[in-house]
Design an enzyme around this catalytic site. Structure first.
Site, PDB file in Angstrom:
ATOM      1  CG  ASP A  56      -2.057   0.668   1.397  1.00 35.58           C
ATOM      2  OD1 ASP A  56      -1.794   1.716  -0.068  1.00 35.58           O
ATOM      3  OD2 ASP A  56      -3.296   0.336   1.572  1.00 35.58           O
ATOM      4  CG  ASP A  58      -9.206   2.885  -0.202  1.00 35.39           C
ATOM      5  OD1 ASP A  58      -8.418   2.130  -0.998  1.00 35.39           O
ATOM      6  OD2 ASP A  58      -8.670   3.595  -0.088  1.00 35.39           O
TER       7      ASP A  58
END
Ligand code: DGJ
Length: 700
Positions: free
Chosen positions: A443, A503
């Site tokens: 990430d 997301d």
């Protein structure tokens, strides 16, 4: 020297006129074999009353000083001043699939080599290499990997712009006078989508029209320019963005730009998407030919968040396995001291309180259930509240005397400090060596600020770190995520097995987001998860049937807790997971076509197996249709002469299923020809919001 040069690829060709100066582009697009002199005549024009006396042709390197008044592709600085540049063509070399032009400016001591390569069907790459061939240093302020004079037919553009949780919003229209630039400044491509662009004819649609697609294969900052001058000449530029003073070339030193990848199709958006997908599969994705089937994930993030420990993860894993999940991904929250997003980035060992015996017992439990193990990390970051920061407070990217501004309470770890890069490598290497981890979700949750002149070096250090880990652990799959789609590009994808497109798992949003990414990326690299309802980003609640059908058209996963579902939802989800397993071969190795749909809220895609024997269709509607009689959906990618059995896969969407035509066996299947399916289409009830159908198609 020859008067012309050409580069021929499969389904694409570029023709250049050579002279003393920079080569001019005469043709780019469909393969042509016309006499170059005739093409030159067909593309030439006369001078008008108000332009430089020597007619300029659209060339590959616009510079300031020649009469060109637009944005130059190259700007060099010496002693703080712009260097005058005047290139002449020294050499043109064509070696089969590669064409190189070497340009020199003897006065300034600069040599620039422009490289074009025909790589795969309809796809070329372009890059530039700048050499300081003189005796004094200079700095690079701007250097495009590609400066492309657009062909006259490509007078419309589709640009992309986005934001966190709302990536890749398309903006299509004529290329207007003036310059539109979408440079990024956060040390990564960002959510803006400026590293993707289509230039096309006005009439471009899914199946027809000429289109050029362009992308900068680079995970750092980019320049991206679309410009039309007052005479109507259009150009695109793409390249890595360089901060002032960031790249200084001493005599003998050189700088190579990252490549631009350019695709061309005469068969509309679908033709281009499938050419990019083939290029990705054969030329970009690491060892793609050996990838096992894309396993169904359960990711703990939207299921548990930070509320995790060994017991809760074991329970979640057992519930996941019961649904047919194949990979269990432990997302954020597992490492030393991490209970929220305010601490611990950099301390990559299992938290002793949450996992008293380390990660081993959990990994054993997951593997015992028949799944493999994935784990989340964010290696390029450092929390001010971490052991790593306390020991090495200057390992973050910072500027002396300037406050260290945080985002999500974190700073960026300076990977250009070799000890810092070594530390992260050692920790991740230990993690992957100690545990049977099959998959690492990597990430990156904040842009670089300040960049401190390190944007390019940090990107190169990231590549080096990932490459080193991949060599040490060649079987581990990597996912690249940056709060969703903040860093998606072919550079990172030459090192990763999938990306996290957004997301936002809300299916209403995902329909659009996946379609937009699908223009440039094949579905097997696009993570696509069933999230909870209410969706944590949008607050919208949606039926499990809709969520599951939408999630199936990518690399499917689940990101919600099965224990929070009722019996029906679990059953619906399990059936869709089984469908995914049955159809993923078709989804992940064949062609994907967008379907022309009825209105903006409707989406349709068909995945056709490489051998044409099977196909799977997703049609979906986000909003309420204007008409009750939805237009029949016309399919694509099928063989006109063949007969197909087409069935509606169960379960059917509850409300819409009332309107399926009676008396026909849509479960067993209806036989129709490819010609009928593609020219007339099938009327599937698609008028209600948040409705999706799956159509299974078998060639007879
Ligand atoms: C941002 C990612 O996009 C999410 O999927 C999740 O991994 C969180 N970070 C965890 O902090």
């Amino acid at each position: 020297m020859e008067r012309f040069a050409r580069l021929d690829g499969d389904g694409i060709c570029a023709l250049f006129e050579l002279g003393e100066g920079v080569p001019a582009l005469l043709h780019l697009g469909a393969p042509v074999s016309d006499n170059p002199d005739s093409i030159r005549a067909a593309t030439s024009r006369g001078l008008h009353e108000n332009e430089p006396d020597v007619l300029s042709r659209p060339d590959l390197l616009p510079v300031e000083g020649s009469g060109f008044l637009g944005t130059p592709a190259i700007e060099l600085l010496r002693g703080g001043l712009a260097m005058p540049l005047d290139f002449t063509l020294e050499r043109s070399v064509n070696e089969g699939t590669v064409l190189e032009f070497r340009l020199g400016d003897k006065g300034s001591g600069v040599t620039l080599t422009l490289r074009w390569e025909a790589v795969s069907e309809g796809v070329m790459t372009m890059s530039a290499r700048l050499l300081n061939s003189g005796s004094a240093s200079f700095g690079i302020a701007r250097l495009a990997s590609l400066a492309l004079p657009l062909p006259g037919w490509a007078d419309h553009a589709t640009r992309y712009a986005g934001r966190w949780a709302g990536e890749m919003r398309e903006d299509t229209g004529p290329i207007e006078r003036g310059a539109v630039s979408s440079d990024s400044r956060g040390g990564r491509p960002g959510f803006d989508g400026g590293n993707w662009l289509l230039a096309h004819e006005q009439s471009l649609c899914a199946k027809t029209g000429q289109v050029l697609g362009m992308h900068l294969a680079w995970s750092g900052d980019h320049i991206s320019l679309l410009e039309r001058n007052d005479d109507g000449a259009m150009q695109v530029q793409m390249g890595a963005r360089i901060d002032h003073g960031e790249v200084i070339l001493e005599p003998g030193e050189s700088f190579e730009t990252p490549p631009v990848c350019l695709g061309f199709s005469e068969k509309g958006r679908n033709g281009l998407a499938n050419r990019f997908a083939a290029y990705m599969r054969h030329n970009v994705l690491p060892d793609r030919a050996e990838w096992p089937a894309r396993r169904v994930h359960l990711n703990s993030w939207e299921a548990l968040g930070f509320d995790m420990d060994e017991a809760s993860l074991k329970r979640l894993a057992s519930d996941a396995a019961a649904l047919g999940i194949e990979r269990f991904v432990i997302d954020d929250g597992w490492f030393h001291g991490r209970r929220n997003d305010r601490t611990s980035l950099g301390d990559w060992t299992a938290d002793e309180g949450l996992f008293p015996d380390g990660l081993g017992p959990l990994a054993d439990h997951v593997i015992g259930l028949g799944m493999d193990v994935g784990i989340w990390v964010e290696p390029e970051m450092i929390s001010p509240d971490s052991d790593l920061y306390r020991a090495n407070p200057d390992w973050c990217i910072h500027q002396h005397g300037v406050e260290r501004a945080t985002q999500r309470n974190q700073l960026v770890l300076d990977l250009t400090i070799s000890e810092a890069a070594e530390h992260v490598f050692a920790r991740l290497n230990t993690l992957l060596s100690l545990h049977p981890i099959a998959y690492m979700k990597w990430d990156h949750n904040r842009p670089l600020f300040p960049r401190a002149g390190k944007g390019i070096a940090q990107t190169e250090a990231l590549y080096a770190l990932l490459d080193r880990l991949r060599v040490a652990h060649p079987k581990v799959e990597f996912e690249s995520c940056a709060s969703g789609g903040g860093r998606i590009d072919y550079g990172i994808l030459s090192r990763a097995h999938r990306v996290w497109p957004s997301d936002n798992n809300d299916p209403v949003e995902r329909l659009r987001i996946m379609e937009a990414w699908g223009q440039f990326l094949p579905p097997e690299v696009l993570g696509s998860h069933v999230g909870p309802s209410l969706n944590p980003v949008t607050g919208r609640s949606t039926d499990m049937d809709f969520r599951a059908k939408v999630a199936l058209f990518g690399h499917m996963g689940i990101e919600t807790d099965p224990a929070a579902m009722d019996e029906r939802e679990r059953a619906v989800l399990a059936v869709h997971i089984a469908h995914y397993k049955g159809w993923r071969n078709v989804l992940h190795s064949g062609a994907m076509h967008q379907l022309d749909m009825d209105g903006e809220g409707a989406f349709g895609r068909i995945a056709v197996a490489a051998d044409g024997a099977r196909a799977l269709v997703l049609i979906a509607r986000a909003d309420l249709a204007v008409d009750h009689l939805a237009r029949p959906v016309r399919l694509a990618g099928l063989d006109d002469a063949a007969t197909y059995k087409i069935s509606l896969l169960e379960p059917w969407p509850h409300k819409a299923s009332q309107y399926v035509g009676r008396g026909f066996d849509w479960r067993a299947g209806i036989e129709l020809t490819g010609r009928f399916l593609q020219s007339s289409g099938v009327a599937i009830p698609l008028v209600h919001p948040e409705t999706a159908w799956l159509l299974g198609i078998e060639k007879q």
